[in-house]
Design an enzyme around this catalytic site. Structure first.
Site, PDB file in Angstrom:
ATOM      1  CB  SER A   1      -0.856  -0.015   1.276  1.00 29.10           C
ATOM      2  OG  SER A   1      -1.388   1.269   1.543  1.00 29.10           O
TER       3      SER A   1
ATOM      4  CE1 TYR B   1      -2.882  -2.777   5.382  1.00 28.03           C
ATOM      5  CE2 TYR B   1      -2.592  -0.444   4.903  1.00 28.03           C
ATOM      6  CZ  TYR B   1      -2.891  -1.720   4.478  1.00 28.03           C
ATOM      7  OH  TYR B   1      -3.197  -1.951   3.159  1.00 28.03           O
TER       8      TYR B   1
END
Ligand SMILES: NC(=O)c1ccc[n+]([C@@H]2O[C@H](COP(=O)([O-])OP(=O)(O)OC[C@H]3O[C@@H](n4cnc5c(N)ncnc54)[C@H](O)[C@@H]3O)[C@@H](O)[C@H]2O)c1
Length: 268
Positions: A146, A160
């Site tokens: 990401s 994350y």
């Protein structure tokens, strides 16, 4: 070009969303696909949809954070598909029930879930297939990451993002180690994805802070976010599938060790 006939692919977390799109794209190019998911029913649903198109696919339900389960699951999938895994796509990356929280109040009891899934889960899958790939002199690994892995946000997804950054680093090192063995290892760092009708999406997807619920045609917040993306829309699983097809092809033999942003131009 990009013919994957005769190749065996394993896509983790492919029971829905981005992973299902990747599985579709690989199957469309001729690969036989092992569809992994923690949730067996999701893996089964993706397999049913693939088989309905004439593709060869089997469900491979296992938890990528469990090293023994990964090894057993890979062996079972290889037996079912009649050949070793040539292509691994580490897509599972959103812990079940993920919540957002500023780092100052981020419960340390939750930290390991992100690292276990994105760093160690991906590492387990890579180790399970790399010896075979190197021995045969051909292999392709694609890591799904990401933008949060290398760009800070105020979204409450610090662990994350850190786990994605960690696996991006792992990929760079592994890519160098296996480059002379015919194996390439690359990362695709995704931007905002559209909500998928068949799943809740991720932390930076539907239900998450930068990917609100609802289709972008009707949700004003989502429409606004989509407008901020230079190409004017959020990403779709098929966008990711197309990029993966290139990276795992014979034609991409000179591309390795890279982190490629796939985000509609959101960062350039
Ligand atoms: N959705 C987005 O906007 C977005 C943005 C950037 C990056 N990403 C990345 O794309 C990838 C896919 O995201 P998504 O939105 O499709 O996620 P999703 O949550 O919709 O689907 C992921 C699948 O992974 C499975 N899974 C979770 N833990 C697992 C485990 N331990 N073992 C095996 N399977 C497991 C889930 O059951 C689920 O079916 C992730 O790596 C995510 O970090 C997504």
């Amino acid at each position: 070009m990009y013919d994957l006939t005769g190749r065996v692919a394993l896509v983790t977390g492919a029971g829905q969303g981005v992973g299902a799109g990747i599985a579709r794209a690989l199957a469309a190019q001729g690969a036989a696909v092992a569809v992994n998911d923690l949730v067996a029913a999701r893996a089964d649903a993706t397999v049913l949809a693939l088989v309905a198109t004439g593709a060869v696919a089997v469900a491979a339900p296992f938890d990528v954070t469990d090293r023994d389960a990964v090894r057993a699951g890979v062996a079972a999938a290889e037996a079912a598909l009649g050949g070793p895994v040539d292509i691994l796509v580490n897509n599972a990356g959103v812990p079940v029930g993920m919540a957002m929280s500023p780092f100052r109040t981020f419960d340390p009891a939750d930290w390991s879930r992100y690292v276990d899934l994105n760093l160690y889960g991906s590492a387990h899958c890579m180790q399970a297939v790399l010896d075979g790939m190197c021995g045969r002199g051909w292999g392709r690994i694609v890591q799904i990451s990401s933008g949060a892995g290398h760009t800070g946000t105020r979204l409450g997804i610090s662990l994350y993002g850190a786990s994605k950054g960690g696996v991006e680093g792992l990929v760079r090192h592994v890519a160098q180690e296996v480059a002379r063995d015919g194996v390439t290892v690359n990362t695709l760092a995704l931007g905002l994805m559209s909500p998928q009708p068949d799943g809740p999406g991720g932390p930076d997807g539907p239900g998450g802070p930068d990917g609100p619920d609802g289709p972008d045609e009707v949700d004003p917040a989502l429409t606004s976010l989509a407008r901020q993306v230079p190409v004017g829309r959020l990403g779709r699983p098929d966008d990711v599938g197309a990029a993966v097809v290139y990276l795992v092809s014979d034609e991409a033999a000179w591309m390795t060790g890279q982190t490629i942003d796939l985000n509609g131009g959101a960062t350039t």
